[in-house]
Design a protein around this motif. Structure first.
Motif, short mmCIF file in Angstrom:
data_model
loop_
_atom_site.label_atom_id
_atom_site.label_comp_id
_atom_site.label_asym_id
_atom_site.label_seq_id
_atom_site.Cartn_x
_atom_site.Cartn_y
_atom_site.Cartn_z
N GLY A 18 0.75 -1.27 0.01
CA GLY A 18 0.09 0.08 -0.08
C GLY A 18 0.87 1.10 0.03
O GLY A 18 1.71 1.67 0.84
N GLY A 20 -0.11 4.73 0.11
CA GLY A 20 -0.71 5.79 0.52
C GLY A 20 -0.01 6.47 1.73
O GLY A 20 1.30 5.93 1.96
N ALA A 21 -0.39 7.27 2.45
CA ALA A 21 0.10 8.03 3.51
C ALA A 21 0.70 7.19 4.55
O ALA A 21 1.91 7.06 5.12
CB ALA A 21 -0.80 9.11 4.32
N THR A 22 -0.04 6.11 5.02
CA THR A 22 0.25 4.77 5.94
C THR A 22 1.40 4.07 5.61
O THR A 22 2.37 4.04 6.35
CB THR A 22 -1.02 4.00 6.16
N GLU A 41 2.77 -0.77 -4.32
CA GLU A 41 1.53 -0.05 -4.59
C GLU A 41 0.76 -0.58 -5.89
O GLU A 41 1.57 -0.46 -6.96
CB GLU A 41 1.80 1.55 -4.51
N GLN A 42 -0.25 -0.95 -5.78
CA GLN A 42 -0.81 -1.66 -7.10
C GLN A 42 -1.29 -0.62 -7.99
O GLN A 42 -1.37 -1.05 -9.35
CB GLN A 42 -2.19 -2.19 -6.50
N THR A 49 -7.06 7.04 -0.91
CA THR A 49 -7.34 8.03 -0.20
C THR A 49 -6.40 9.26 -0.07
O THR A 49 -6.92 10.40 0.27
CB THR A 49 -7.87 7.68 1.28
N SER A 50 -5.34 9.06 0.02
CA SER A 50 -4.33 9.95 0.44
C SER A 50 -4.17 11.14 -0.58
O SER A 50 -3.49 12.24 -0.23
CB SER A 50 -2.76 9.15 0.60
N THR A 54 -9.17 16.67 2.91
CA THR A 54 -9.46 18.04 2.92
C THR A 54 -8.23 19.00 2.83
O THR A 54 -8.14 20.16 2.84
CB THR A 54 -10.14 17.96 4.29
N LEU A 56 -5.92 19.12 5.42
CA LEU A 56 -5.60 19.78 6.32
C LEU A 56 -4.77 19.04 7.12
O LEU A 56 -4.75 17.65 7.42
CB LEU A 56 -6.94 19.91 7.43
N VAL A 184 -0.08 -6.48 -4.96
CA VAL A 184 0.03 -7.75 -4.44
C VAL A 184 -1.04 -8.41 -4.57
O VAL A 184 -2.41 -8.30 -4.16
CB VAL A 184 0.26 -7.33 -2.73
N PRO A 222 -8.68 1.65 2.61
CA PRO A 222 -9.85 1.15 2.27
C PRO A 222 -10.14 -0.26 1.78
O PRO A 222 -10.96 -1.19 1.99
CB PRO A 222 -10.61 1.96 0.94
N ARG A 331 -12.71 6.86 3.43
CA ARG A 331 -12.09 6.62 4.83
C ARG A 331 -11.91 5.21 5.24
O ARG A 331 -12.95 4.73 5.18
CB ARG A 331 -12.68 7.63 5.89
N TRP A 366 -4.28 11.33 8.06
CA TRP A 366 -3.17 11.83 7.31
C TRP A 366 -2.05 12.70 8.29
O TRP A 366 -0.87 12.24 8.31
CB TRP A 366 -3.46 12.96 6.30
N THR A 367 -2.63 13.22 9.14
CA THR A 367 -1.85 14.25 10.10
C THR A 367 -0.80 13.42 10.96
O THR A 367 0.05 13.83 11.19
CB THR A 367 -2.59 15.01 10.93
C1 LIG Z 1 -12.67 12.69 2.44
C2 LIG Z 1 -11.70 12.81 3.34
C3 LIG Z 1 -11.02 13.97 3.85
C4 LIG Z 1 -10.10 13.62 4.76
N1 LIG Z 1 -9.31 14.74 5.07
C5 LIG Z 1 -8.32 14.54 5.93
C6 LIG Z 1 -7.52 15.83 6.43
O1 LIG Z 1 -8.01 16.88 5.98
N2 LIG Z 1 -6.54 15.55 7.38
C7 LIG Z 1 -6.05 14.45 7.72
O2 LIG Z 1 -5.35 14.19 8.68
N3 LIG Z 1 -6.76 13.36 7.14
C8 LIG Z 1 -7.84 13.31 6.34
N4 LIG Z 1 -8.48 12.34 5.97
C9 LIG Z 1 -7.86 10.77 6.36
C10 LIG Z 1 -6.59 10.53 5.34
O3 LIG Z 1 -6.88 11.15 4.13
C11 LIG Z 1 -6.53 9.21 5.50
O4 LIG Z 1 -6.51 8.70 6.70
C12 LIG Z 1 -5.23 8.53 4.76
O5 LIG Z 1 -5.14 9.23 3.53
C13 LIG Z 1 -5.44 7.03 4.61
O6 LIG Z 1 -4.12 6.60 4.20
P1 LIG Z 1 -3.84 5.12 3.71
O7 LIG Z 1 -2.44 5.18 3.14
O8 LIG Z 1 -4.21 4.38 4.90
O9 LIG Z 1 -4.89 4.69 2.68
P2 LIG Z 1 -4.75 5.04 1.04
O10 LIG Z 1 -4.08 6.41 0.70
O11 LIG Z 1 -6.35 4.76 0.48
O12 LIG Z 1 -3.60 4.04 0.43
C14 LIG Z 1 -3.81 2.70 0.71
C15 LIG Z 1 -3.09 2.18 -0.81
O13 LIG Z 1 -3.02 0.85 -0.87
C16 LIG Z 1 -2.91 0.45 -2.33
N5 LIG Z 1 -3.28 -1.17 -2.17
C17 LIG Z 1 -4.62 -1.71 -2.04
N6 LIG Z 1 -4.48 -2.94 -2.21
C18 LIG Z 1 -3.11 -3.22 -2.81
C19 LIG Z 1 -2.47 -4.38 -3.01
N7 LIG Z 1 -3.10 -5.40 -3.02
N8 LIG Z 1 -1.19 -4.37 -3.53
C20 LIG Z 1 -0.69 -3.12 -3.42
N9 LIG Z 1 -1.25 -1.90 -3.24
C21 LIG Z 1 -2.47 -2.04 -2.60
C22 LIG Z 1 -4.13 1.20 -2.98
O14 LIG Z 1 -3.94 1.23 -4.13
C23 LIG Z 1 -3.92 2.67 -2.26
O15 LIG Z 1 -3.00 3.60 -3.09
C24 LIG Z 1 -9.60 12.26 5.00
C25 LIG Z 1 -9.97 11.09 4.54
C26 LIG Z 1 -11.20 11.47 3.70
C27 LIG Z 1 -11.72 10.17 3.00
#
Ligand SMILES: Cc1cc2nc3c(=O)[nH]c(=O)nc-3n(C[C@H](O)[C@H](O)[C@H](O)COP(=O)(O)OP(=O)(O)OC[C@H]3O[C@@H](n4cnc5c(N)ncnc54)[C@H](O)[C@@H]3O)c2cc1C
Length: 514
Positions: A18, A20-22, A41-42, A49-50, A54, A56, A184, A222, A331, A366-367
């Motif tokens: 994955g 994204g930010a995490t 990353e797929q 989501t990242s 918003t 912020l 993956v 997600p 989210r 994200w923060t």
């Molecule tokens: C509308 C909205 C507004 C928000 N606003 C804020 C804000 O202002 N400030 C803040 O701090 N937080 C905010 N958040 C929360 C924040 O955006 C999320 O918590 C954060 O982006 C989550 O990151 P992530 O890496 O967990 O998920 P993602 O960014 O979704 O990353 C997961 C990644 O895994 C990849 N993946 C999935 N399956 C596979 C696989 N089998 N093989 C390889 N890759 C795979 C996906 O393609 C994806 O890129 C907001 C969320 C939403 C929905």
């Protein structure tokens, strides 16, 4: 990256799924402690989501109201650290809560004082009560009827996918191997049934390979439950997916440099109108959805709800025709019993060690990505018998680090890379509505692993998120430049433009033909 991958013969200390930010946060943390890290990353980094937040970097005023003081304090500390480590991408923004009722000024005045107090040494500025005139000075486009005054407080704002791309570079500089378009598709297990690696498909050429790892980390946002299902077909889902959308308008809807914060919309949520890259960003919603998809689409009622709420506060009512872009994100909230009201679900992160030994990290914000990553790598190091090493990311600069980058104008988001981009020449601006230069496309391909027109127009530049129609109009030129850089033919460029147009239609509120 593929060269580095092939050169690596031993099992990886950490395999992170994955981008994204995490996941990227975990990759930076692990690599900077000296562990070997493979990040997969797929799609493109930030496709999920990242790139759809918003924008912020905030403690979350709403969580204070919910009484979650420790989450707010954690986020406020991380906000301060991020401003310190990525000053070219995070800035201090004034938010005004407009008051139309007598009780609002004292009520929000006290709450926002506490918000600033909890930030301690990481404070962004004192909040204070504003007179009606001061409120209108900051927000000249606010509806004046019944306006009594406001409360101003300060929080962080950023460019989410630009930060993510700089974080990928940071991870690579720390020694991680980071691949986009590497999905993956399966997990490998040892004879005792513990996960010890991943099966990967390279989505560009269809080839497959396996990689062995001491710990596999599921940071798929997600899509968390899909990978958990691969690790254990009997696993119970933990993600309650909730969608949030934003509408983007031109700058005139929010003339000035302050944002509006509406603490209680008609359905009890919070809504922001924020100046962002010369536009006005308004959102968000919180709609529980059945299943996560890679390209979520805004629902009609979500668009209507934002237009209605915005018109309660803005003198000039925005209409559908004013929407330059609409984007939806999901989210990855962690389910706690009844998930019908997702706005009440915790934004704290969850780390689980699955029965298969895979580590899942989910939720959070994200923060708080840095703190989440630290926590996750601490768990993974124990689990994988890795040598104990301290986390160093509190004081690790993100690639591009440059204080006072605003002086660079349109190239500010690149921080210290701006000088290199300028050296490329190619200073032609590609569209009259957006400041993007051809040199930025070349840079994105050569230095930031952009592989498709979408990667460039959605996440390296923010054209698709700011003005979907303008982005479509830029697509042909971007495809030509990319084809030259990537040594692809005109068929590739044509297919890229077709695919991008189809994608961009989902970012247009009135549909592509209107
Ligand atoms: C509308 C909205 C507004 C928000 N606003 C804020 C804000 O202002 N400030 C803040 O701090 N937080 C905010 N958040 C929360 C924040 O955006 C999320 O918590 C954060 O982006 C989550 O990151 P992530 O890496 O967990 O998920 P993602 O960014 O979704 O990353 C997961 C990644 O895994 C990849 N993946 C999935 N399956 C596979 C696989 N089998 N093989 C390889 N890759 C795979 C996906 O393609 C994806 O890129 C907001 C969320 C939403 C929905």
């Amino acid at each position: 990256m593929y060269r580095r991958l092939r050169a690596h013969k031993d099992p990886w200390d950490l395999i992170v799924v994955g981008g994204g930010a995490t996941g990227v946060g975990v990759a930076i943390d692990g690599a900077s402690r000296g562990y070997s890290v493979l990040l997969l990353e797929q799609h493109d980094f930030g496709k999920g989501t990242s790139s759809r937040s918003t924008k912020l970097i905030h403690g979350g005023v709403r969580y204070l109201e919910q009484g979650n003081v420790s989450l707010v304090m954690e986020a406020l500390r991380e906000r301060g650290l991020l401003l310190q480590n990525a000053p070219h991408l995070v800035n201090n923004l004034a938010f005004v809560v407009p008051n139309y009722d007598w009780w609002e000024a004292p009520f929000y005045g006290v709450g926002l004082k506490l918000y600033n107090l909890l930030a301690g040494k990481y404070g962004f500025g004192e909040s204070r009560i504003l007179s009606r005139e001061e409120t209108l000075e900051r927000l000249p486009t606010l509806k004046t009827e019944g306006l009594r005054g406001g409360v101003v407080y300060f929080d962080g704002q950023f460019d989410d996918s630009r930060l993510l791309i700089n974080m990928v570079t940071t991870a690579a500089e720390q020694g991680a191997v980071a691949l986009n378009y590497a999905s993956v598709t399966g997990l490998t297990k040892d004879p005792e049934g513990f996960v010890n690696g991943v099966k990967v498909r390279d989505l560009e050429d269809g080839s497959e390979f396996t990689a062995q790892g001491k710990v596999v980390i599921n940071a798929t946002g997600p899509f968390t439950d899909q990978l958990r299902h691969l690790s254990d077909p009997d696993s119970t889902p933990i993600v309650a997916a909730s969608q949030g959308i934003h509408l983007v308008f031109d700058e005139s809807f929010l003339a000035g440099k302050s944002a509006i914060m509406v603490p209680h919309t008609s359905d009890g949520r919070i809504m922001f109108a924020i100046p962002w890259h010369g536009h006005t960003l308004v959102g968000t919603t919180d709609t529980p959805i059945a299943e996560a998809t890679p390209e979520p689409v805004a629902l009609e009622q979500e668009i209507e709800f934002i237009l209605e709420t915005a018109s309660l506060y803005l003198a000039k009512k925005p209409t559908r025709a004013d929407v330059l872009s609409v984007f939806a994100g999901i989210r990855p909230l962690v389910r706690e019993g009844d998930a019908s009201n997702t706005s009440a679900l915790s934004r704290s992160h969850t780390i689980r060690v699955e029965n298969s030994g895979m580590v899942t990290i989910c939720g959070g914000k994200w923060t708080t990505y840095r703190n989440m990553a630290e926590d996750c790598v601490n768990h993974a190091a124990t689990l994988g018998y890795l040598p104990e090493r301290e986390c160093v990311t509190k004081h690790l600069n993100i690639h591009g680090f440059l204080p006072n980058a605003a002086r660079l104008g349109a190239l500010a988001v690149y921080g210290s890379d701006a000088a290199e981009i300028q050296k490329l020449g190619a200073a032609n601006v590609m569209h009259p509505a957006l400041p993007y230069m051809e040199a930025e496309v070349i840079w994105a391909v050569r230095e930031e692993m952009a592989r498709t027109v979408e990667d460039v127009l959605a996440r390296r530049l923010r054209a698709l998120f700011l003005n979907a129609r303008a982005a479509v109009e830029m697509a042909t030129r971007v495809a030509e430049i990319m084809a030259r850089e990537l040594e692809r033919d005109s068929n590739w460029a044509r297919d890229q433009v077709i695919a991008f147009r189809a994608l961009a239609s989902g970012f247009m509120a009135a549909g592509p033909e209107n």
